[in-house]
Design a protein around this motif. Structure first.
Motif, mmCIF file in Angstrom:
data_model
loop_
_atom_site.group_PDB
_atom_site.id
_atom_site.type_symbol
_atom_site.label_atom_id
_atom_site.label_comp_id
_atom_site.label_asym_id
_atom_site.label_seq_id
_atom_site.Cartn_x
_atom_site.Cartn_y
_atom_site.Cartn_z
ATOM 1 N N ALA A 1 7.609 12.106 4.620
ATOM 2 C CA ALA A 1 7.835 13.357 3.893
ATOM 3 C C ALA A 1 8.767 13.153 2.701
ATOM 4 O O ALA A 1 8.680 13.892 1.713
ATOM 5 N N TRP A 2 9.645 12.169 2.763
ATOM 6 C CA TRP A 2 10.556 11.903 1.640
ATOM 7 C C TRP A 2 9.816 11.278 0.450
ATOM 8 O O TRP A 2 10.248 11.365 -0.680
ATOM 9 N N LYS A 3 8.698 10.612 0.705
ATOM 10 C CA LYS A 3 7.786 10.085 -0.306
ATOM 11 C C LYS A 3 8.426 9.063 -1.254
ATOM 12 O O LYS A 3 8.437 9.248 -2.472
ATOM 13 N N PRO A 4 8.945 7.979 -0.712
ATOM 14 C CA PRO A 4 9.420 6.923 -1.613
ATOM 15 C C PRO A 4 8.260 6.261 -2.340
ATOM 16 O O PRO A 4 7.147 6.169 -1.801
ATOM 17 N N ARG A 5 8.504 5.809 -3.544
ATOM 18 C CA ARG A 5 7.489 5.067 -4.296
ATOM 19 C C ARG A 5 7.704 3.563 -4.207
ATOM 20 O O ARG A 5 6.831 2.773 -4.586
ATOM 21 N N ILE A 6 8.884 3.169 -3.731
ATOM 22 C CA ILE A 6 9.216 1.751 -3.571
ATOM 23 C C ILE A 6 9.843 1.572 -2.199
ATOM 24 O O ILE A 6 10.689 2.375 -1.787
ATOM 25 N N SER B 1 3.630 -7.638 2.601
ATOM 26 C CA SER B 1 2.744 -7.010 1.618
ATOM 27 C C SER B 1 1.288 -7.316 1.935
ATOM 28 O O SER B 1 0.406 -6.466 1.723
ATOM 29 N N ALA B 2 1.017 -8.509 2.450
ATOM 30 C CA ALA B 2 -0.347 -8.824 2.899
ATOM 31 C C ALA B 2 -0.757 -7.883 4.016
ATOM 32 O O ALA B 2 -1.905 -7.402 4.064
ATOM 33 N N LEU B 3 0.182 -7.588 4.914
ATOM 34 C CA LEU B 3 -0.117 -6.667 6.011
ATOM 35 C C LEU B 3 -0.398 -5.264 5.482
ATOM 36 O O LEU B 3 -1.260 -4.554 6.019
ATOM 37 N N VAL B 4 0.307 -4.851 4.434
ATOM 38 C CA VAL B 4 0.028 -3.546 3.830
ATOM 39 C C VAL B 4 -1.436 -3.476 3.391
ATOM 40 O O VAL B 4 -2.141 -2.486 3.656
ATOM 41 N N GLN B 5 -1.922 -4.514 2.721
ATOM 42 C CA GLN B 5 -3.323 -4.531 2.303
ATOM 43 C C GLN B 5 -4.265 -4.515 3.501
ATOM 44 O O GLN B 5 -5.293 -3.836 3.486
ATOM 45 N N ARG C 1 -4.565 -1.078 4.882
ATOM 46 C CA ARG C 1 -5.284 -0.152 4.007
ATOM 47 C C ARG C 1 -6.792 -0.360 4.065
ATOM 48 O O ARG C 1 -7.551 0.438 3.491
ATOM 49 N N LEU C 2 -7.221 -1.397 4.755
ATOM 50 C CA LEU C 2 -8.653 -1.604 4.981
ATOM 51 C C LEU C 2 -9.129 -0.805 6.189
ATOM 52 O O LEU C 2 -8.392 -0.642 7.167
ATOM 53 N N ALA D 1 4.199 2.134 4.041
ATOM 54 C CA ALA D 1 3.667 1.815 2.711
ATOM 55 C C ALA D 1 2.180 2.133 2.638
ATOM 56 O O ALA D 1 1.699 2.708 1.650
ATOM 57 N N ALA D 2 1.445 1.754 3.677
ATOM 58 C CA ALA D 2 0.009 2.019 3.687
ATOM 59 C C ALA D 2 -0.271 3.522 3.693
ATOM 60 O O ALA D 2 -1.153 4.006 2.972
ATOM 61 N N ALA D 3 0.484 4.273 4.489
ATOM 62 C CA ALA D 3 0.275 5.721 4.560
ATOM 63 C C ALA D 3 0.610 6.404 3.234
ATOM 64 O O ALA D 3 0.008 7.424 2.890
ATOM 65 N N LEU D 4 1.564 5.843 2.492
ATOM 66 C CA LEU D 4 1.965 6.419 1.207
ATOM 67 C C LEU D 4 1.048 5.994 0.055
ATOM 68 O O LEU D 4 1.213 6.455 -1.066
ATOM 69 N N GLY D 5 0.106 5.096 0.333
ATOM 70 C CA GLY D 5 -0.779 4.620 -0.714
ATOM 71 C C GLY D 5 -0.141 3.568 -1.608
ATOM 72 O O GLY D 5 -0.611 3.343 -2.735
ATOM 73 N N LEU D 6 0.898 2.893 -1.112
ATOM 74 C CA LEU D 6 1.533 1.825 -1.877
ATOM 75 C C LEU D 6 0.767 0.524 -1.661
ATOM 76 O O LEU D 6 0.119 0.326 -0.632
#
Length: 353
Positions: free
Chosen positions: A64-69, A150-154, A157-158, A195-200
């Motif tokens: 809910a805080w919605k960080p971009r980084i 970061s690889a795990l984030v990708q 997102r799959l 990160a994945a949920a936020l679309g980063l």
């Protein structure tokens, strides 16, 4: 002449007026650059009563805080590549803290510098809706760059059906990503899913171990360890152990986990941690003054972590940066980051309440 000498003497006794960057915040217009430093336990070390599902309330509040980084307590691939160039200084630190990118280099043909450059190139032209093949390729390149989270984030997102080999991912790397996915640390359970949920597209490793070589003596390690351990036996340490015992007994549900995070991020915790650890060690009585080297290494590490956070927060001015870090670092990072002109520290209780 006498009056001038008296005035000069009085002036010399006045405390120096030190420049304080924290009092000069800007810019005058535009959204502030906010940083939330979330102190966390190392989840893999929690007792068996802890269940990953109990993080759902914390996850919802951070979402809910919605960080971009999102910055995490991991070493960057570039730092580890640097440290590997100086094995006489960092061999033990590399072995203990650094990700091995060799299997991914074999699969992709990219070493850390080449993979890092490829990440920059890909993300500079990254489409709004990338194909699954593009995400698999980027995951492989992140692994080759020494950036496993970061690889795990990708990977997250799959769609489940798209999590398979191809586009640079061989069977070995797929197995690696699945192992990361099933990890029990805060990177796998908090940072990457958030990160994945936020679309980063990635997270940023901001930890630093380049001070390791200078903070621990080369000789008499037994005496060094004994001095530090003796300093840690103090009333503040006993209080922390007792508090943690009560908090850990409640980890089976989401409210118990939230109680733990609120306690670790409470303002009063900072002084207790100092009295337990760094203040006690600073004043330990060994003839070699081991504690002063220990504290120097701690301070340098936190300063370099803060500079890494500031660097990445500056890439998106006016955005929100979430830092997920071991709780002992929290107050130090807040204090150092608060010196920055374009950083506003967000009190965690605003998010955790």
């Amino acid at each position: 002449m006498a009056a001038m000498l008296c005035a000069a003497g009085a002036s010399a006794q006045e405390p120096a007026k030190i420049f304080d960057p924290s009092k000069l915040k800007g810019p005058a217009k535009g959204s502030p650059s906010e940083v939330l430093v979330l102190g966390t336990p190392h989840l893999a070390d929690l007792p068996a009563t802890f269940q990953a599902a109990s993080l759902q309330a914390l996850h919802a509040r951070l979402l809910a805080w919605k960080p971009r980084i999102i910055a995490i307590e991991e070493r960057s691939g570039t730092q580890c590549a640097f440290m590997r160039q100086f094995p006489q200084r960092y061999a033990q630190s590399v072995q203990r803290y650094c990700w091995d990118p060799a299997p991914a280099q074999t699969a992709t043909g990219l070493d850390v510098p080449a993979a890092t450059a490829e990440i920059d190139r890909l993300l500079a032209a990254w489409p709004a809706v990338p194909a699954a093949s593009q995400r698999r390729h980027l995951a492989a390149v992140f692994l080759a760059a020494g950036e496993p989270v970061s690889a795990l984030v990708q990977w997250l997102r799959l769609a489940n059906a798209e999590r398979h080999a191809g586009n640079g991912l061989n069977a070995t790397l797929v197995a690696t990503l699945e192992k990361l996915h099933n990890g029990q640390g805060e990177d796998a359970l908090i940072a990457a899913p958030l990160a994945a949920a936020l679309g980063l597209e990635r997270v940023y490793g901001m930890d630093d171990h380049t001070a390791d070589a200078g903070s621990v003596p080369d000789t008499d390690m037994k005496a060094y360890g004994a001095a530090i351990m003796k300093a840690w036996e103090n009333p503040a340490s006993a209080e922390i152990r007792q508090t943690n015992k009560h908090l850990h007994a409640r980890l089976a549900d989401a409210e118990g986990v939230m109680a733990l995070y609120r306690a670790l991020n409470a303002p009063a915790r900072a002084k207790l941690v100092y009295d337990s650890d760094f203040g006690a060690v600073l004043n330990e009585g060994s003839a070699q003054q081991f504690g002063r080297g220990y504290v120097a290494g701690w301070e340098v590490r936190n300063l370099r972590m803060a500079s890494n956070i500031r660097e990445v927060s500056g890439t998106v001015p006016g955005s929100r940066t979430l830092v997920i870090v071991g709780a002992a670092h929290k107050a130090y990072l807040e204090a150092y980051l608060n010196q920055m002109h374009d950083v506003r520290i967000v009190a965690p209780d605003q998010v955790l309440r």
